[in-house]
Design a protein around this motif. Structure first.
Motif, short mmCIF file in Angstrom:
data_model
loop_
_atom_site.label_atom_id
_atom_site.label_comp_id
_atom_site.label_asym_id
_atom_site.label_seq_id
_atom_site.Cartn_x
_atom_site.Cartn_y
_atom_site.Cartn_z
N ILE A 131 29.67 51.28 -28.29
CA ILE A 131 30.83 50.82 -29.06
C ILE A 131 30.33 50.34 -30.42
CG2 ILE A 131 32.73 49.16 -29.19
CD1 ILE A 131 32.60 49.21 -26.04
N ARG A 132 30.89 50.92 -31.46
CA ARG A 132 30.55 50.49 -32.81
C ARG A 132 31.58 49.51 -33.33
NH1 ARG A 132 26.68 53.25 -35.39
NH2 ARG A 132 26.03 55.14 -34.30
N THR A 133 31.13 48.52 -34.03
CA THR A 133 32.04 47.69 -34.82
C THR A 133 31.59 47.90 -36.26
OG1 THR A 133 30.71 45.69 -34.92
CG2 THR A 133 32.05 45.99 -32.94
N PRO A 134 32.38 47.45 -37.24
CA PRO A 134 31.93 47.63 -38.62
C PRO A 134 30.54 47.03 -38.86
CG PRO A 134 34.24 47.06 -38.59
CD PRO A 134 33.75 46.93 -37.17
N ALA A 135 30.15 46.03 -38.05
CA ALA A 135 28.88 45.35 -38.31
C ALA A 135 27.78 45.67 -37.30
CB ALA A 135 29.11 43.84 -38.34
N ALA A 136 28.13 46.05 -36.08
CA ALA A 136 27.11 46.13 -35.04
C ALA A 136 27.30 47.38 -34.17
CB ALA A 136 27.17 44.88 -34.16
N LEU A 137 26.24 47.66 -33.39
CA LEU A 137 26.28 48.76 -32.42
C LEU A 137 26.00 48.17 -31.05
CD1 LEU A 137 26.31 51.80 -31.68
CD2 LEU A 137 23.85 51.81 -32.11
N LEU A 138 26.89 48.42 -30.07
CA LEU A 138 26.70 47.92 -28.71
C LEU A 138 26.29 49.06 -27.80
CD1 LEU A 138 29.93 45.72 -28.31
CD2 LEU A 138 27.91 45.31 -29.69
N GLY A 139 25.25 48.85 -27.03
CA GLY A 139 24.83 49.81 -26.00
C GLY A 139 25.12 49.19 -24.65
N VAL A 140 25.93 49.89 -23.83
CA VAL A 140 26.42 49.28 -22.58
C VAL A 140 25.54 49.70 -21.41
CG1 VAL A 140 28.42 48.99 -21.10
CG2 VAL A 140 28.74 49.37 -23.56
N ARG A 141 24.98 48.71 -20.70
CA ARG A 141 24.15 48.99 -19.54
C ARG A 141 24.89 48.77 -18.23
NH1 ARG A 141 18.21 46.44 -21.07
NH2 ARG A 141 17.90 47.67 -22.94
N GLY A 142 26.16 48.39 -18.34
CA GLY A 142 26.94 48.25 -17.10
C GLY A 142 27.43 46.85 -16.91
N THR A 143 28.66 46.57 -17.31
CA THR A 143 29.17 45.23 -17.19
C THR A 143 30.60 45.15 -17.72
OG1 THR A 143 28.51 42.95 -17.58
CG2 THR A 143 28.54 44.39 -19.48
N GLU A 144 31.17 43.95 -17.60
CA GLU A 144 32.47 43.67 -18.18
C GLU A 144 32.25 42.71 -19.35
OE1 GLU A 144 35.17 42.65 -15.04
OE2 GLU A 144 36.89 42.59 -16.40
N PHE A 145 32.85 43.03 -20.49
CA PHE A 145 32.60 42.19 -21.66
C PHE A 145 33.76 42.30 -22.64
CE2 PHE A 145 31.40 45.55 -24.65
CZ PHE A 145 31.13 46.59 -23.78
N VAL A 146 33.78 41.39 -23.61
CA VAL A 146 34.82 41.40 -24.64
C VAL A 146 34.16 41.45 -26.02
CG1 VAL A 146 36.69 40.31 -23.35
CG2 VAL A 146 34.92 38.87 -24.39
N GLN B 42 23.17 45.43 -31.40
CA GLN B 42 22.20 45.74 -32.44
C GLN B 42 22.83 45.61 -33.81
OE1 GLN B 42 20.30 49.48 -31.69
NE2 GLN B 42 18.94 49.29 -33.45
N HIS B 43 22.13 44.92 -34.70
CA HIS B 43 22.57 44.78 -36.09
C HIS B 43 21.34 44.93 -36.95
CE1 HIS B 43 24.72 43.23 -39.61
NE2 HIS B 43 23.64 42.51 -39.84
N GLY B 44 21.22 46.05 -37.63
CA GLY B 44 20.00 46.31 -38.40
C GLY B 44 18.79 46.28 -37.48
N ASP B 45 17.80 45.45 -37.80
CA ASP B 45 16.60 45.36 -36.97
C ASP B 45 16.75 44.34 -35.85
OD1 ASP B 45 15.34 47.29 -38.44
OD2 ASP B 45 14.34 45.86 -39.80
N ASN B 46 17.83 43.55 -35.89
CA ASN B 46 18.05 42.56 -34.84
C ASN B 46 18.66 43.22 -33.61
OD1 ASN B 46 17.12 40.54 -36.46
ND2 ASN B 46 19.15 39.68 -36.92
N LYS B 47 18.17 42.80 -32.44
CA LYS B 47 18.64 43.39 -31.19
C LYS B 47 18.61 42.31 -30.13
CE LYS B 47 17.83 47.90 -29.08
NZ LYS B 47 16.89 49.01 -28.96
N ILE B 48 19.68 42.23 -29.34
CA ILE B 48 19.68 41.23 -28.28
C ILE B 48 20.35 41.81 -27.04
CG2 ILE B 48 21.88 40.20 -29.07
CD1 ILE B 48 20.81 37.48 -28.18
N LEU B 49 19.78 41.52 -25.86
CA LEU B 49 20.39 41.95 -24.59
C LEU B 49 21.17 40.77 -24.02
CD1 LEU B 49 20.80 43.77 -22.06
CD2 LEU B 49 18.60 42.89 -21.21
N LEU B 50 22.45 40.98 -23.81
CA LEU B 50 23.30 39.95 -23.18
C LEU B 50 23.49 40.36 -21.72
CD1 LEU B 50 26.04 39.78 -25.99
CD2 LEU B 50 23.97 38.37 -25.81
#
Lengths: 153, 194
Positions: A131-146, B42-50
């Motif tokens: 999921i892309r937002t204007p600022a970030a890229l999310l990679g989903v490994r399996g979960t529920e999130f907002v 991920q934001h630029g070079d920053n990356k965090i696993l939640l």
């Protein structure tokens, strides 16, 4: 002139077609609207139109909720998304093979709020959902999130 | 130089702050089954696993503190719009027949109750086999079984467009066995109402 294709061959072709695993084609529905409040529109092939509970969504659709509105969608891989008020989500890419459960699911939250529960695509291949937002890229490994996206970053 | 310091630098600082002051937020929710694979932000070079309940990050992929109350306040309307989760049922059949085992008749009826509870529904009929035969053969066999079971649902009045047949072959065994092992519990059809 007699047909080039023999009858048994035709039967064989029909049988193969009938037994072929169902792969998702670009024009197949990828999900269905399950919940809706207020005014929700879909932009498809450059045209905006209202969308209602029970309607299907397709790859490349852009879903928009008006202020005070919301919508919930269940996808072909059992993943689920819901959009809050004044939000916009583009369903950029969706491919899913229901036999192998291999697939890709990429979307963009352009603004607003989104709740996500991942499905079989991510279960089979972690991070095959983005999921892309204007600022970030999310990679989903399996979960529920907002997610909340600003829309002006 | 003085001009730069006096005017441009403060302007730049404001611009940078505005970038950081983005409202973007990602929060992982507690999972019903307790299993959280997580989300990588991920934001630029920053990356965090939640990967913990209420683990959260801003647009800059830096952690932020968020609790259940915050989530409810910010995402209440969004969460209220979530679809009813899919429900799953398993049907077993007498060997080499389309006749359901007695226990499965109740599950078959439960599917219709679940459909009635939903405003819009689809059902997915997924055929599974045991490990006898090749992978390819079992993919086809399981789809053929799924299609014949789909007919039981369309015969009872469900729209064919809302019934989806899927063959998973021997890819999802209920009981783990070696290859070429007959196992009745693996020869099943799963129904998902979603």
């Amino acid at each position: 002139m007699r047909s080039m294709t023999s009858k048994p061959a035709l039967h064989l072709i029909a049988l193969i077609l009938a037994l072929a695993p169902v792969a998702a084609w670009a024009d197949d529905p990828i999900g269905q609207i399950k919940t809706e409040t207020g005014t929700v529109t879909v932009e498809r092939a450059g045209k905006a139109q209202p969308i209602a509970i029970g309607d299907h969504v397709f790859q490349a659709d852009k879903i928009t909720t008006a202020p005070g509105s919301s919508v919930g969608i269940t996808f072909a891989d059992n993943s689920m998304m819901s959009l809050g008020p004044d939000s916009q989500l583009a369903l950029d890419q969706f491919r899913f093979d229901s036999t192998t459960q291999d697939g890709v699911f990429d979307s963009s939250l352009q603004k607003g709020t989104l709740a996500v529960k991942s499905g079989q695509i991510v279960h089979q291949t972690p991070e095959a959902m983005h999921i892309r937002t204007p600022a970030a890229l999310l990679g989903v490994r399996g979960t529920e999130f907002v997610v909340r996206a600003d829309g002006n970053s | 130089m003085t001009f730069l310091l006096k005017h441009l630098v403060p302007l730049l600082a404001v611009a940078l702050l505005a970038g950081c002051a983005s409202n973007d937020l990602v929060v992982v929710l507690p999972a019903a089954d307790g299993h959280i694979g997580g989300v990588v932000v991920q934001h630029g070079d920053n990356k965090i696993l939640l990967d913990k309940p209420y683990a959260a990050a801003g647009a800059d992929a830096k952690p932020v503190a968020v609790d259940a109350k915050d989530v409810d306040q910010i995402f209440g309307a969004t969460l209220a719009a979530r679809p009813i989760p899919p429900m799953h049922y398993t049907l077993y059949f007498r060997p080499d027949s389309n006749e359901m085992a007695p226990d499965s008749q109740a599950a078959f009826e439960a599917v219709f109750t679940e459909i009635a509870r939903r405003k819009a529904s689809e059902i997915v009929v997924t055929g599974h086999t045991d490990t006898m035969g090749t992978l390819d053969y079992n993919d086809k066999l399981s789809l053929a079984r799924a299609k014949s079971v789909s007919k039981l649902f369309t015969d009872r009045g469900l729209a064919p467009s809302s019934v989806i047949a899927v063959g998973r072959g021997e890819r999802e065994l209920l009981v783990q066995t070696k290859d070429q092992v007959p196992e009745p519990r693996n020869r099943r059809v799963e129904i998902t109402v979603r």
